[in-house]
Scaffold this motif. Structure first.
Motif, PDB file in Angstrom:
ATOM      1  N   GLY A  46       6.386  13.900  13.952  1.00 34.58           N
ATOM      2  CA  GLY A  46       7.914  13.809  14.445  1.00 34.58           C
ATOM      3  C   GLY A  46       8.152  14.422  15.883  1.00 34.58           C
ATOM      4  N   LEU A  47       7.478  15.321  16.308  1.00 36.53           N
ATOM      5  CA  LEU A  47       7.678  15.455  17.699  1.00 36.53           C
ATOM      6  C   LEU A  47       8.406  14.501  18.722  1.00 36.53           C
ATOM      7  CD1 LEU A  47       7.621  17.784  19.849  1.00 36.53           C
ATOM      8  CD2 LEU A  47       4.997  17.154  20.065  1.00 36.53           C
ATOM      9  N   GLU A  48       9.931  14.794  18.884  1.00 36.90           N
ATOM     10  CA  GLU A  48      10.452  13.987  19.801  1.00 36.90           C
ATOM     11  C   GLU A  48      10.120  14.102  21.781  1.00 36.90           C
ATOM     12  OE1 GLU A  48      14.411  14.851  20.227  1.00 36.90           O
ATOM     13  OE2 GLU A  48      14.553  14.826  17.857  1.00 36.90           O
ATOM     14  N   GLY A  49       9.088  13.083  21.760  1.00 34.74           N
ATOM     15  CA  GLY A  49       8.983  12.710  22.752  1.00 34.74           C
ATOM     16  C   GLY A  49       7.437  12.304  22.991  1.00 34.74           C
ATOM     17  N   ILE A  50       6.888  11.969  21.898  1.00 36.51           N
ATOM     18  CA  ILE A  50       5.453  11.409  22.066  1.00 36.51           C
ATOM     19  C   ILE A  50       5.960  10.095  20.994  1.00 36.51           C
ATOM     20  CG2 ILE A  50       2.974  11.450  20.626  1.00 36.51           C
ATOM     21  CD1 ILE A  50       4.211  13.522  22.405  1.00 36.51           C
ATOM     22  N   GLU A  51       5.042   9.097  22.073  1.00 39.70           N
ATOM     23  CA  GLU A  51       5.197   7.302  21.619  1.00 39.70           C
ATOM     24  C   GLU A  51       4.615   7.179  20.426  1.00 39.70           C
ATOM     25  OE1 GLU A  51       4.677   4.089  24.657  1.00 39.70           O
ATOM     26  OE2 GLU A  51       7.016   4.865  24.319  1.00 39.70           O
ATOM     27  N   GLU A  52       3.113   8.205  20.615  1.00 37.76           N
ATOM     28  CA  GLU A  52       1.751   7.540  20.236  1.00 37.76           C
ATOM     29  C   GLU A  52       0.063   8.429  20.312  1.00 37.76           C
ATOM     30  OE1 GLU A  52      -1.087   3.785  20.126  1.00 37.76           O
ATOM     31  OE2 GLU A  52      -0.925   4.310  21.819  1.00 37.76           O
ATOM     32  N   LEU A  53       0.710   9.119  18.796  1.00 36.69           N
ATOM     33  CA  LEU A  53      -0.052  10.199  18.055  1.00 36.69           C
ATOM     34  C   LEU A  53      -1.738   8.811  18.206  1.00 36.69           C
ATOM     35  CD1 LEU A  53       0.029  13.653  17.468  1.00 36.69           C
ATOM     36  CD2 LEU A  53      -2.740  11.717  16.976  1.00 36.69           C
ATOM     37  N   THR A  54      -3.024   9.584  19.022  1.00 39.92           N
ATOM     38  CA  THR A  54      -4.111   8.403  18.058  1.00 39.92           C
ATOM     39  C   THR A  54      -5.535  10.454  18.043  1.00 39.92           C
ATOM     40  OG1 THR A  54      -5.055   8.105  20.795  1.00 39.92           O
ATOM     41  CG2 THR A  54      -3.617   6.303  19.705  1.00 39.92           C
ATOM     42  N   SER A  55      -6.262   9.942  16.829  1.00 41.40           N
ATOM     43  CA  SER A  55      -7.021  11.511  17.410  1.00 41.40           C
ATOM     44  C   SER A  55      -8.368  10.441  17.060  1.00 41.40           C
ATOM     45  CB  SER A  55      -6.833  11.492  16.542  1.00 41.40           C
ATOM     46  OG  SER A  55      -7.016  11.398  14.939  1.00 41.40           O
ATOM     47  N   THR A  56      -9.777  11.193  17.143  1.00 37.21           N
ATOM     48  CA  THR A  56     -11.176  10.607  17.390  1.00 37.21           C
ATOM     49  C   THR A  56     -11.935  12.019  16.077  1.00 37.21           C
ATOM     50  OG1 THR A  56     -11.098   9.597  18.518  1.00 37.21           O
ATOM     51  CG2 THR A  56     -12.986   9.972  17.933  1.00 37.21           C
ATOM     52  N   SER A  57     -12.364  11.886  15.650  1.00 37.69           N
ATOM     53  CA  SER A  57     -13.267  13.042  15.028  1.00 37.69           C
ATOM     54  C   SER A  57     -14.956  12.440  15.417  1.00 37.69           C
ATOM     55  CB  SER A  57     -13.107  13.120  13.568  1.00 37.69           C
ATOM     56  OG  SER A  57     -11.526  13.553  13.196  1.00 37.69           O
ATOM     57  N   THR A  58     -15.692  13.798  15.567  1.00 34.22           N
ATOM     58  CA  THR A  58     -16.486  13.545  15.701  1.00 34.22           C
ATOM     59  C   THR A  58     -17.373  14.294  15.727  1.00 34.22           C
ATOM     60  OG1 THR A  58     -16.785  14.555  17.912  1.00 34.22           O
ATOM     61  CG2 THR A  58     -16.863  11.926  17.499  1.00 34.22           C
ATOM     62  N   ASN A  59     -18.547  15.340  15.854  1.00 32.48           N
ATOM     63  CA  ASN A  59     -19.889  15.978  15.128  1.00 32.48           C
ATOM     64  C   ASN A  59     -18.654  16.931  15.950  1.00 32.48           C
ATOM     65  OD1 ASN A  59     -20.910  15.270  12.377  1.00 32.48           O
ATOM     66  ND2 ASN A  59     -22.869  14.722  13.970  1.00 32.48           N
ATOM     67  N   GLY A  60     -18.125  18.489  15.172  1.00 37.52           N
ATOM     68  CA  GLY A  60     -18.290  19.133  16.328  1.00 37.52           C
ATOM     69  C   GLY A  60     -16.753  19.052  16.911  1.00 37.52           C
ATOM     70  N   VAL A  61     -16.299  18.070  17.057  1.00 38.88           N
ATOM     71  CA  VAL A  61     -15.054  17.723  17.811  1.00 38.88           C
ATOM     72  C   VAL A  61     -14.146  17.045  17.294  1.00 38.88           C
ATOM     73  CG1 VAL A  61     -13.810  16.941  20.308  1.00 38.88           C
ATOM     74  CG2 VAL A  61     -17.103  18.220  19.821  1.00 38.88           C
ATOM     75  N   ALA A  62     -12.686  17.343  17.654  1.00 40.99           N
ATOM     76  CA  ALA A  62     -11.690  16.500  17.662  1.00 40.99           C
ATOM     77  C   ALA A  62     -10.576  16.371  18.821  1.00 40.99           C
ATOM     78  CB  ALA A  62     -10.606  17.270  16.088  1.00 40.99           C
ATOM     79  N   GLN A  63     -10.414  15.278  18.860  1.00 37.45           N
ATOM     80  CA  GLN A  63      -9.970  15.556  19.741  1.00 37.45           C
ATOM     81  C   GLN A  63      -8.338  14.631  19.685  1.00 37.45           C
ATOM     82  OE1 GLN A  63     -12.697  13.590  22.310  1.00 37.45           O
ATOM     83  NE2 GLN A  63     -12.422  14.393  23.807  1.00 37.45           N
ATOM     84  N   LEU A  64      -7.758  14.914  20.402  1.00 37.57           N
ATOM     85  CA  LEU A  64      -6.285  13.848  20.051  1.00 37.57           C
ATOM     86  C   LEU A  64      -5.608  13.569  21.169  1.00 37.57           C
ATOM     87  CD1 LEU A  64      -6.843  15.826  17.628  1.00 37.57           C
ATOM     88  CD2 LEU A  64      -3.644  15.258  17.425  1.00 37.57           C
ATOM     89  N   ARG A  65      -4.899  12.600  21.413  1.00 41.77           N
ATOM     90  CA  ARG A  65      -3.844  11.812  22.134  1.00 41.77           C
ATOM     91  C   ARG A  65      -2.765  11.835  22.241  1.00 41.77           C
ATOM     92  NH1 ARG A  65      -3.180   7.311  25.119  1.00 41.77           N
ATOM     93  NH2 ARG A  65      -2.977   7.157  27.605  1.00 41.77           N
ATOM     94  N   LEU A  66      -1.986  12.535  22.490  1.00 42.24           N
ATOM     95  CA  LEU A  66      -0.123  12.292  22.604  1.00 42.24           C
ATOM     96  C   LEU A  66       0.493  11.271  23.607  1.00 42.24           C
ATOM     97  CD1 LEU A  66      -1.920  15.140  21.473  1.00 42.24           C
ATOM     98  CD2 LEU A  66       1.260  15.738  21.646  1.00 42.24           C
TER      99      LEU A  66
END
Length: 90
Positions: A46-66
């Protein structure tokens, strides 16, 4: 504009996206998703100003792209609000 980032490191142009990386050493991708990624996504929901949020979870690492909404006037404010929401996670 208080982002906590030295002004010299802020880009002079317009940001198109922001990346967030969280590390949980030795955790499986499933555990990263369950204990890290879902919580980060929930905090940013619900954060205003974010058009799309994608994420990837791998061993030991979470990555998000806003992906930022190109119509947003104050990108620094959106980034600061995202930082504030993420820093409140415990």
């Amino acid at each position: 504009m208080a982002t906590g980032m030295p002004r010299a490191l802020l880009p002079s142009g317009r940001l198109g996206a922001v990346s967030v990386t969280a590390v949980l050493p030795s955790a499986s991708a499933v555990d990263v998703e369950r204990f890290i990624t879902f919580r980060l996504e929930e905090a940013l929901e619900g954060l205003e100003g974010i058009e799309e949020l994608t994420s990837t979870s791998t061993n030991g690492v979470a990555q998000l792209r806003l992906k930022l909404d190109p119509e947003v006037d104050d990108v620094a404010e959106v980034v600061e609000e995202a930082r504030s929401r993420l820093s409140s996670i415990r």
